[in-house]
Design a protein around this motif. Structure first.
Motif, mmCIF file in Angstrom:
data_model
loop_
_atom_site.group_PDB
_atom_site.id
_atom_site.type_symbol
_atom_site.label_atom_id
_atom_site.label_comp_id
_atom_site.label_asym_id
_atom_site.label_seq_id
_atom_site.Cartn_x
_atom_site.Cartn_y
_atom_site.Cartn_z
ATOM 1 N N PRO A 189 0.825 -1.211 0.000
ATOM 2 C CA PRO A 189 0.000 0.000 0.000
ATOM 3 C C PRO A 189 0.856 1.257 0.000
ATOM 4 N N HIS A 190 0.431 2.249 -0.769
ATOM 5 C CA HIS A 190 1.086 3.553 -0.783
ATOM 6 C C HIS A 190 0.019 4.643 -0.725
ATOM 7 N N LEU A 191 0.233 5.644 0.121
ATOM 8 C CA LEU A 191 -0.658 6.794 0.237
ATOM 9 C C LEU A 191 -0.003 8.023 -0.378
ATOM 10 N N TYR A 192 -0.815 8.831 -1.082
ATOM 11 C CA TYR A 192 -0.315 10.034 -1.747
ATOM 12 C C TYR A 192 -1.294 11.192 -1.519
ATOM 13 N N PRO A 193 -0.808 12.348 -1.078
ATOM 14 C CA PRO A 193 -1.663 13.541 -1.062
ATOM 15 C C PRO A 193 -1.611 14.227 -2.434
ATOM 16 N N ILE A 194 -2.730 14.254 -3.141
ATOM 17 C CA ILE A 194 -2.781 14.793 -4.500
ATOM 18 C C ILE A 194 -4.032 15.663 -4.634
ATOM 19 N N ASP A 195 -3.820 16.933 -4.951
ATOM 20 C CA ASP A 195 -4.926 17.860 -5.234
ATOM 21 C C ASP A 195 -5.984 17.843 -4.146
#
Length: 527
Positions: A189-195
């Motif tokens: 799992p990978h989390l990304y803050p995007i827009d």
């Protein structure tokens, strides 16, 4: 415009993770029981890669003693917080759940040195890390579900990490239990803050033929997360076993300087739909955004053979930045491809120069053999081509009676093939041996004329390994009996040199006068 040919990292580079710092990309991959561990590769264009170092590169960082094949280092994640690099990873010992766990290491320079591990109070595997706009650090990972609705259901957790306390703090949040009813192993799992949103990318279905990519999003890092109605958003399983490339998954997103998006992920080249001796390799996949969701390989729905990289300047990377497999010929001791088993190469071998100043490995014999999960006298490199010639010129003049040295085609302790010489009181015996499912079979053997050096080779052609001694084919091994789909585990094939006294007190050593790795289309002559 230049293009990236898939796979961008051929051979066993599974579970890839990537980050970008300025105009440079940094990538790490799993290495299991091989050391140095966690190669750190750098590129300016996603096409040409340079191994700048290894994150686990010194004795004592981690305890690998006795870890069997396909244990060790699983699924690292690399990130940069604006000041330093972070890698989180799992050390796995399949025979001892009490050993290992999830850990964090950091470095200001990706080439190292990396810090000693900080152990995280979190069970499971495949940890990852993300940073929010305020600078808070969010660790996350996967584990078997505490209250599963089906067998092998997994769940993804997230929890804040305090760099000052060097520990996880605050409450834990379980944010994902799988996109599809009955799905197994929500991994990587990978989390990304995007827009203004948080996106979760997770692999599901198991890291083999049914591998897939799913995605979810939330307004807050701790959830609640909504899954994409298109889940799984990417897979090759629907293409059937005739697709040539199977098991696509374990994706990590990256944005290029021009604003475009790509993903790296693992997949396996299996021409028969089942077997992949080169292991799980790193592929590049274009990504576009539609309706607030990432679309992998838009308009195509499968990993392309080549990916255009329009932001890359073909002249910008120096010529030295070439993938390891693009440099055929002699593999000198300072080549970053060299690995050993459970210890650093310099812990079992030394580098010495001949009268002409050419450096070579001096490998002392050890009691352990390639069949043992111990400290084996072994130095090897990944197989990165289906068709190749690997040749070793070995000085065996200092082997003691009863000692053996040779080349090995290695999958694991239980499954490997060797072409070897053994010193007896009468001289040298040349043999080809296949170890399968723990049983060892001598396929061919003959005596050699007295000599100080021997020339041994492995010629790989598709699914055949030809074992050669002094230019003669002694045996042919079916690669489909050595790959991970046949034997179990997670590794591709390694080719290397070993030396053993078969359990007796070791006395001699072998000098690797030359080791050549030649793709079959190489114009460099085999010595």
């Amino acid at each position: 415009m230049i293009s990236a040919a898939n796979p961008i990292l051929p051979g066993c580079y599974p579970d890839p993770s990537i980050c970008r710092v300025g105009d440079e990309y940094y990538l790490v991959a799993s290495t299991f029981e091989y050391l140095p561990g966690l190669p750190v590769l750098r590129s300016r264009d996603l096409v040409r890669w340079e191994t700048v170092g290894h994150a686990i590169d010194r004795a004592g960082m981690l305890d690998f003693d006795g870890i069997r094949s396909s244990g060790g280092l699983y699924a690292p994640t690399i990130r940069h917080d604006g000041e330093r690099f972070w890698i989180v990873c799992t050390l796995v010992d399949p025979s001892d759940d009490a050993r290992g766990g999830n850990f964090l290491i950091t470095a200001t320079d990706a080439a190292g040195p990396w810090s000693d591990p900080i152990w995280l109070d979190a069970d499971g595997i495949d940890p990852s890390v993300a940073f929010d706009e305020s600078g808070r650090v969010w660790m996350h990972g996967t584990r078997l579900a505490r209250n599963p609705a089906w067998h092998h259901q997994t769940e993804v957790w997230v929890r804040e990490y305090s760099p000052d306390e060097r520990a996880l703090v605050g409450p834990e949040h379980v944010i994902w239990r799988g996109a599809v009813n009955g799905v197994v192993w929500a991994e990587g799992p990978h989390l990304y803050p995007i827009d203004g949103r948080w996106y979760l990318i997770a692999a599901e279905g198991g890291t083999e033929f049914h591998h897939a990519v799913s995605v979810a999003r939330a307004d807050q890092v701790t959830g609640p997360y909504e899954g994409n109605r298109a889940n799984p958003v990417f897979t090759h399983r629907h293409l059937g076993r005739g697709a040539g490339v199977i098991g696509a998954g374990h994706a990590d997103l990256i944005q290029a300087p021009d604003g475009s998006w790509q993903a790296v992920m693992l997949a396996m080249r299996a021409s028969d739909g089942h077997h992949y001796p080169l292991g799980r390799e790193t592929f590049l996949c274009p990504v576009e955004w539609e309706d607030g969701w990432p679309v992998f390989a838009p308009g195509r729905g499968r990993l392309p053979e080549t990916v255009d990289v329009p932001w890359a300047d073909a002249a910008s990377p120096p010529d030295a930045w070439q993938p390891d497999d693009r440099r055929p010929g002699a593999v000198p001791p300072d080549d970053p491809r060299w690995t050993s088993l459970r210890v650093q190469p310099t812990q079992i071998a030394t580098v010495e120069s001949d009268d002409e100043g050419v450096q070579a490995w001096r490998l002392p014999v050890r009691a352990e053999s390639p069949a043992d999960a111990g400290t084996v006298a072994f130095l090897g490199v990944r197989q990165q081509h289906a068709d190749l010639d690997a040749t070793g010129i070995l000085d065996v003049s200092d082997l003691a009676v009863g000692e053996t040295a040779g080349l090995v085609v290695r999958q694991s302790e239980d499954d490997h093939a060797t072409v070897r010489v053994t010193r007896s009181a009468e001289g040298l015996m040349l043999s080809a041996v296949h170890r399968r499912a723990g049983g060892e079979h001598v396929i061919a053997q003959r005596t050699l004329a007295p000599a100080d050096t021997v020339r041994l080779a492995v010629r790989s052609r598709g699914y055949e390994y030809h074992l050669l001694g002094e230019g003669t084919v002694l045996a042919t091994i079916d690669a489909r009996e050595l790959d991970a789909s046949a034997t179990g585990g997670f590794l591709g094939i390694w080719l290397g040199v070993f030396a053993t006294s078969h359990g007796s007190e070791p006395r001699g050593h072998v000098r690797i006068s030359r080791f050549h790795y030649e793709p079959s289309d190489s114009q460099v002559p085999v010595p």
